[in-house]
Enzyme design. Structure first.
Site, PDB file in Angstrom:
ATOM      1  N   ASN A  10       0.878  -1.170   0.000  1.00 27.78           N
ATOM      2  CA  ASN A  10       0.000   0.000   0.000  1.00 27.78           C
ATOM      3  C   ASN A  10       0.912   1.215   0.000  1.00 27.78           C
ATOM      4  O   ASN A  10       1.497   1.552   1.029  1.00 27.78           O
ATOM      5  CB  ASN A  10      -0.902  -0.023   1.250  1.00 27.78           C
ATOM      6  CG  ASN A  10      -1.724   1.248   1.394  1.00 27.78           C
ATOM      7  OD1 ASN A  10      -1.745   2.090   0.495  1.00 27.78           O
ATOM      8  ND2 ASN A  10      -2.399   1.390   2.528  1.00 27.78           N
ATOM      9  N   LYS A  12       0.182   4.206  -0.178  1.00 22.37           N
ATOM     10  CA  LYS A  12      -0.422   5.401   0.439  1.00 22.37           C
ATOM     11  C   LYS A  12      -0.172   6.621  -0.472  1.00 22.37           C
ATOM     12  O   LYS A  12      -0.119   6.457  -1.689  1.00 22.37           O
ATOM     13  CB  LYS A  12       0.085   5.594   1.872  1.00 22.37           C
ATOM     14  CG  LYS A  12      -0.102   4.301   2.683  1.00 22.37           C
ATOM     15  CD  LYS A  12       0.055   4.453   4.158  1.00 22.37           C
ATOM     16  CE  LYS A  12      -0.163   3.110   4.845  1.00 22.37           C
ATOM     17  NZ  LYS A  12      -0.107   3.193   6.299  1.00 22.37           N
ATOM     18  N   HIS A  96      -9.557   1.225   4.900  1.00 24.10           N
ATOM     19  CA  HIS A  96      -8.276   1.428   5.595  1.00 24.10           C
ATOM     20  C   HIS A  96      -8.501   2.400   6.754  1.00 24.10           C
ATOM     21  O   HIS A  96      -9.269   3.352   6.640  1.00 24.10           O
ATOM     22  CB  HIS A  96      -7.226   1.979   4.628  1.00 24.10           C
ATOM     23  CG  HIS A  96      -5.852   1.915   5.196  1.00 24.10           C
ATOM     24  ND1 HIS A  96      -5.411   2.835   6.134  1.00 24.10           N
ATOM     25  CD2 HIS A  96      -4.848   1.044   5.022  1.00 24.10           C
ATOM     26  CE1 HIS A  96      -4.179   2.511   6.488  1.00 24.10           C
ATOM     27  NE2 HIS A  96      -3.807   1.433   5.825  1.00 24.10           N
ATOM     28  N   GLU A  98      -6.867   4.795   7.774  1.00 26.47           N
ATOM     29  CA  GLU A  98      -6.618   6.209   7.441  1.00 26.47           C
ATOM     30  C   GLU A  98      -7.818   6.819   6.711  1.00 26.47           C
ATOM     31  O   GLU A  98      -8.042   8.028   6.791  1.00 26.47           O
ATOM     32  CB  GLU A  98      -5.315   6.318   6.618  1.00 26.47           C
ATOM     33  CG  GLU A  98      -4.103   6.058   7.509  1.00 26.47           C
ATOM     34  CD  GLU A  98      -2.896   5.445   6.813  1.00 26.47           C
ATOM     35  OE1 GLU A  98      -2.839   5.448   5.571  1.00 26.47           O
ATOM     36  OE2 GLU A  98      -2.004   4.937   7.528  1.00 26.47           O
ATOM     37  N   GLY A 174       2.562   2.211  10.789  1.00 28.52           N
ATOM     38  CA  GLY A 174       3.548   3.282  10.643  1.00 28.52           C
ATOM     39  C   GLY A 174       4.264   3.632  11.934  1.00 28.52           C
ATOM     40  O   GLY A 174       4.946   4.654  12.010  1.00 28.52           O
TER      41      GLY A 174
HETATM   42  P1  13P Z   1       3.055   0.286   7.692  1.00 29.99           P
HETATM   43  O1  13P Z   1       3.562  -1.000   7.071  1.00 29.99           O
HETATM   44  O2  13P Z   1       3.803   1.490   7.216  1.00 29.99           O
HETATM   45  O3  13P Z   1       2.933   0.185   9.171  1.00 29.99           O
HETATM   46  O4  13P Z   1       1.565   0.486   7.129  1.00 29.99           O
HETATM   47  C1  13P Z   1       0.665  -0.545   7.218  1.00 29.99           C
HETATM   48  C2  13P Z   1      -0.536  -0.179   6.450  1.00 29.99           C
HETATM   49  O5  13P Z   1      -1.279   0.706   6.832  1.00 29.99           O
HETATM   50  C3  13P Z   1      -0.794  -0.902   5.197  1.00 29.99           C
HETATM   51  O6  13P Z   1      -2.058  -0.626   4.698  1.00 29.99           O
END
Ligand code: 13P
Length: 251
Positions: A10, A12, A96, A98, A174
């Site tokens: 992902n 992002k 997700h 977020e 994250g």
């Molecule tokens: P990280 O691997 O950066 O922790 O993110 C995970 C995530 O949100 C994948 O969708």
């Protein structure tokens, strides 16, 4: 039951035409001999055409990070499932954390988005997960059951085996803090139990990915667990070496 491992990146809101071109070519070059593992990258909408062209002769699939809950019409700024299909997306993330947090996406909206993807034959990756406060309050199972059941209550029973579920504890995203394999396995087994309430046989086929600071050094231990069928990778999916090491762990 052995389910084919899925490692999905992902990206992002990261990337540029130039950075993507480099990352994609490194991924293509490094993807030899990963037959046991399915690999995908979920990219920002504007880069779907680039990714489609770079990956169409590779074994790597691609997808989007979101989709509109509406099929078509006057919804400025939205991107429909049919549009994603035009770019041959194999996967689409829905729900997700977020999106849930920054865009106030409700369980009901996430369910609509899942339906839109299923209608056009794109595999939804339905994300669920609890916050740290919810975990500390002993609410993990209540929260993920609520998030998942909103989706399960709207899809056809026969579509169950066409979804992927991703367990992403919000506190692990994250942060560099990852759930231990045992902690993750416990929630994955619970989620499979929820899927089995709809259909026992299909529940065995559904892949349940873990996401949240999955890195080369913890991927193998997580992927070894019985109900962890892959990973949804954020930060480490932007570095070809790290992403390919995780893919190697999933072989
Ligand atoms: P990280 O691997 O950066 O922790 O993110 C995970 C995530 O949100 C994948 O969708």
């Amino acid at each position: 039951m052995t389910r084919r491992v899925l490692i999905a990146g992902n990206w992002k809101m990261n990337g540029s035409l130039a950075k993507n071109a480099l990352l994609l070519s490194e991924l293509c070059n490094g993807m030899h001999d990963f037959a046991g593992c399915e690999v995908a990258v979920c990219v920002p909408f504007p880069y779907l055409a680039q990714v489609q062209s770079a990956l169409q002769t590779s074994s790597i699939a691609w997808g989007a990070q979101d989709v509109s809950g509406y099929a078509v019409g006057a919804y400025t700024g939205e991107v429909s499932a049919a549009m994603l299909k035009d770019f041959s997306c194999g996967f689409g993330l829905v729900g997700h954390s977020e999106r849930r947090v920054y865009h106030a996406e409700s369980d009901a909206v996430v369910a609509q988005k899942t339906l839109r993807l299923l209608e056009v034959g794109i595999t939804p990756i339905v994300c669920v997960g609890e916050t740290l406060d919810e975990r500390n309050a002993g609410m993990t199972e209540t929260v993920v059951a609520r998030q998942l059941s909103a989706v399960l209550s709207v899809i056809e029973k026969s579509a169950l085996s066409n979804i992927v579920v991703a367990y992403e504890p919000v506190w692990a995203i994250g942060t560099g803090v990852t759930a231990t394999p045992a902690m993750a396995q416990q929630v994955h087994a619970f989620l499979r139990g929820q899927l089995a309430l709809v259909n026992v046989e299909s529940a065995q086929k559904v892949r349940i990915l873990y996401g949240g600071s999955m890195k080369p050094d913890n991927a193998a231990a997580l992927l070894q667990m019985e109900d962890i069928d892959g990973g949804l990778i954020g930060g480490a999916s932007l570095k070809s070496g790290e992403f390919l090491s995780i893919v190697a762990a999933g072989r």
